[in-house]
Design a protein around this motif. Structure first.
Motif, PDB file in Angstrom:
ATOM      1  N   ALA A  58      43.174  42.353  48.665  1.00 46.51           N
ATOM      2  CA  ALA A  58      43.374  41.988  47.261  1.00 46.51           C
ATOM      3  C   ALA A  58      42.133  42.329  46.454  1.00 46.51           C
ATOM      4  N   GLN A  59      42.311  42.399  45.141  1.00 45.42           N
ATOM      5  CA  GLN A  59      41.198  42.647  44.230  1.00 45.42           C
ATOM      6  C   GLN A  59      41.148  41.533  43.205  1.00 45.42           C
ATOM      7  N   VAL A  60      39.933  41.227  42.746  1.00 42.06           N
ATOM      8  CA  VAL A  60      39.734  40.209  41.730  1.00 42.06           C
ATOM      9  C   VAL A  60      38.846  40.799  40.644  1.00 42.06           C
ATOM     10  N   LEU A  61      39.223  40.584  39.404  1.00 33.97           N
ATOM     11  CA  LEU A  61      38.429  41.028  38.264  1.00 33.97           C
ATOM     12  C   LEU A  61      37.988  39.785  37.502  1.00 33.97           C
ATOM     13  N   ILE A  62      36.686  39.651  37.296  1.00 31.66           N
ATOM     14  CA  ILE A  62      36.153  38.504  36.567  1.00 31.66           C
ATOM     15  C   ILE A  62      35.574  39.007  35.261  1.00 31.66           C
TER      16      ILE A  62
END
Length: 78
Positions: free
Chosen positions: A2-6
């Protein structure tokens, strides 16, 4: 994976994270991946244990604190 963008991180936070990664000899991405993974695996219990230890060494606050007794104790100790 998965990828997370903050979004909207404070610039000082980003600079501190970059500096931390440089010291570790890692890319920012790898440093953050390791930090997040370690926090999930170990951080919650470690933090809870550390807070409990600190609480045990800190006198009770507010109405349970006998300020007069603390002052007497300090005076007697001199």
């Amino acid at each position: 994976m998965a990828q997370v963008l903050i979004r909207q991180l404070d610039a000082q936070v980003v600079e501190a994270l970059k500096a931390r990664a440089r010291v570790q000899g890692l890319s920012l991405e790898q440093s953050l991946r390791d930090l997040l993974t370690d926090t999930v695996r170990h951080g919650t219990d470690d933090l809870r244990d550390e807070l409990a230890r600190l609480r045990a060494t800190t006198p009770a606050a507010g109405r349970h604190l006998d300020v007069a007794a603390l002052i007497r104790e300090d005076r007697d100790g001199r």
